[in-house]
Scaffold this active site. Structure first.
Site, PDB file in Angstrom:
ATOM      1  N   ASP A   1      -7.905   0.164  10.874  1.00 51.73           N
ATOM      2  CA  ASP A   1      -6.728   0.999  11.094  1.00 51.73           C
ATOM      3  C   ASP A   1      -6.915   2.445  10.658  1.00 51.73           C
ATOM      4  OD1 ASP A   1      -5.227  -0.859  12.376  1.00 51.73           O
ATOM      5  OD2 ASP A   1      -4.042  -1.458  10.640  1.00 51.73           O
TER       6      ASP A   1
ATOM      7  N   ASP B   1       0.817  -1.213   0.000  1.00 48.01           N
ATOM      8  CA  ASP B   1       0.000   0.000   0.000  1.00 48.01           C
ATOM      9  C   ASP B   1       0.850   1.263   0.000  1.00 48.01           C
ATOM     10  OD1 ASP B   1      -2.389  -1.450   0.048  1.00 48.01           O
ATOM     11  OD2 ASP B   1      -2.331  -1.628   2.217  1.00 48.01           O
TER      12      ASP B   1
ATOM     13  N   ARG C   1      -1.127   1.198  16.818  1.00 48.72           N
ATOM     14  CA  ARG C   1      -1.580   2.366  16.062  1.00 48.72           C
ATOM     15  C   ARG C   1      -1.574   3.674  16.850  1.00 48.72           C
ATOM     16  NH1 ARG C   1       0.226  -0.552  12.601  1.00 48.72           N
ATOM     17  NH2 ARG C   1      -1.100  -1.547  11.023  1.00 48.72           N
TER      18      ARG C   1
ATOM     19  N   SER D   1      -2.321 -10.106   3.283  1.00 50.16           N
ATOM     20  CA  SER D   1      -2.216  -8.823   3.959  1.00 50.16           C
ATOM     21  C   SER D   1      -1.701  -9.099   5.364  1.00 50.16           C
ATOM     22  CB  SER D   1      -3.586  -8.134   4.013  1.00 50.16           C
ATOM     23  OG  SER D   1      -3.502  -6.934   4.748  1.00 50.16           O
TER      24      SER D   1
END
Length: 429
Positions: free
Chosen positions: A146, A37, A117, A198
């Site tokens: 996320d 990504d 995060r 992923s």
């Protein structure tokens, strides 16, 4: 508490951020992992946002092997610089350990991604402010959790900062199309279409999503070489058990097998021994914040052991009502973390409660690890509320069993009264 003095520049009239068009974005801070990504986002930003300066930021939360060659790759694909921020100590001390102490999970998931995060989002905001950036960009999809976690953390420290989320803008619809874009723009990738799970990795866990796992009827390929990275399948684990001990002080791990070390180093050691014994695999269909169900496979070998040991010790050291209330509130704690609400007053309040409960959670735990199983093998504490003398089935001189008759009469009084009233009224019929 958090110091908001440094974000005054980003607070706007009526709390509304200034709207910026793409041409006004001159400098962007990008959350950069070097994965699929974020690798294609750099050239995409250059093409779609009037060629802004891209400052890449990678938060090191223990995925050190993935950081090799990252700077060269970021600069080659168009970034002006790369920050690699060592957040490992903060990750463990400010998020992982408080969450373990809370006993918080989300639907059995030990929240490896969710834990990382908040501090990454916070650091992105701090660097964006220091660099005078116009926007922060992340590579999260519009289907995932996320995006919420990053953006809520950014809002806590730079509430008026523009956020760019390419997955909510571009025409790319799949990971295959991402690979097509990367190949067309000469962006080097470490993955292929056949191994394109992923993944998210840090020192606490590794997640796997996509490909064959999207069919809930498919068994995970635990025995396939290369699928598991932090350990082995229980079928491939040793045929003899491994015994370990963990020492805790006020709910914090302080020693592994009798050797004093930091919580971070203990987690790393537990990852090794847990992985070798096939510990910490979770296959779950979870309820995402954005409304859908998603199937994922998680590896959390050290985390599974740490949770088990801490919970075991708490059974000795916490009184009944405190333990039950703590278990109840752990669900809320886990939801707050999973939903990206770490930097909130409620989470702070729950952490204060948890910290108080941990004052006497001090002692030693022994565990036996065997083919994916964590087996209790003993626990000791000077603060133990367990009394063998009281609980024994043998002769004792402490507990008068005759006292229980009066206790039961009083405890059952409401039931007796209800039954008498019911009988009386039924007799009238």
């Amino acid at each position: 508490m958090y110091n908001y003095a440094h974000i005054d520049h980003f607070i706007r009239i009526k709390g509304e951020p200034i709207k910026m068009d793409k041409k006004s974005v001159k400098k962007v801070v990008l959350a950069y992992s070097g994965g699929l990504d974020t690798s294609i986002i750099i050239p995409w930003l250059k093409e779609n946002y009037n060629n802004p300066e891209i400052i890449a930021v990678s938060g090191n939360v223990g995925q050190s092997d993935e950081l090799e060659g990252l700077e060269e790759k970021a600069l080659k694909t168009g970034a002006s610089k790369l920050y690699i921020e060592d957040l490992t100590e903060e990750f463990v001390e400010e998020l992982v350990i408080p969450t373990v102490q809370a006993g918080a999970m989300y639907e059995q998931y030990m929240m490896g991604t969710a834990l990382a995060r908040p501090i990454i989002g916070k650091r992105l905001a701090e660097i964006a402010i220091a660099e005078g950036a116009d926007a922060i960009c992340h590579g999260c999809t519009g289907k995932g959790n996320d995006q919420v976690r990053f953006e809520l953390a950014i809002k806590a420290f730079a509430p008026g900062m523009k956020i760019i989320a390419p997955w909510r803008e571009w025409d790319i619809k799949s990971r295959d199309e991402e690979i097509d874009y990367a190949e067309a723009h000469n962006v080097p990738l470490k993955i292929s279409r056949e191994t394109n799970y992923s993944k998210d990795k840090n020192m606490w866990h590794l997640s796997h999503e996509g490909l064959d796992l999207e069919d809930a009827g498919n068994e995970p390929l635990y025995e396939k070489p290369g699928f598991l990275e932090m350990g082995v399948s229980p079928l491939q684990a040793p045929d003899t058990p491994t015994y370990i001990t963990l020492d805790f002080e006020a709910g914090r791990p302080v020693a592994y097998n009798g050797e004093k070390m930091s919580a971070k180093d203990i987690i790393l050691e537990l990852n090794k021994v847990g992985g070798a014994n096939g510990i910490g695999l979770l296959d779950i269909v979870e309820n995402r914040l954005v409304g859908m169900k998603c199937r994922g496979v998680y590896e959390t070998p050290g985390g599974a052991i740490l949770y088990a040991a801490h919970d075991y010790l708490e059974t000795l050291c916490l009184d009944k009502m405190t333990m039950h209330k703590k278990q109840e509130l752990s669900v809320t704690f886990g939801e707050l973390l999973y939903n990206g609400q770490w930097y909130t007053p409620l989470r702070e309040a729950l952490s204060a409660f948890v910290e108080k409960t941990q004052e006497h959670v001090t002692g030693k735990v022994k565990l036996k690890l065997y083919k994916g199983n964590i087996i209790k093998a003993g626990a000791w504490s000077d603060w133990s509320l367990y009394s063998e003398e009281i609980a024994t089935f043998g002769e004792d001189h402490t507990y008068n069993q005759a006292d229980s008759a009066g206790f039961i009469n009083l405890w059952g009084l409401p039931i007796s009264v209800q039954a008498q009233v019911l009988a009386k009224n039924n007799a009238k019929k």
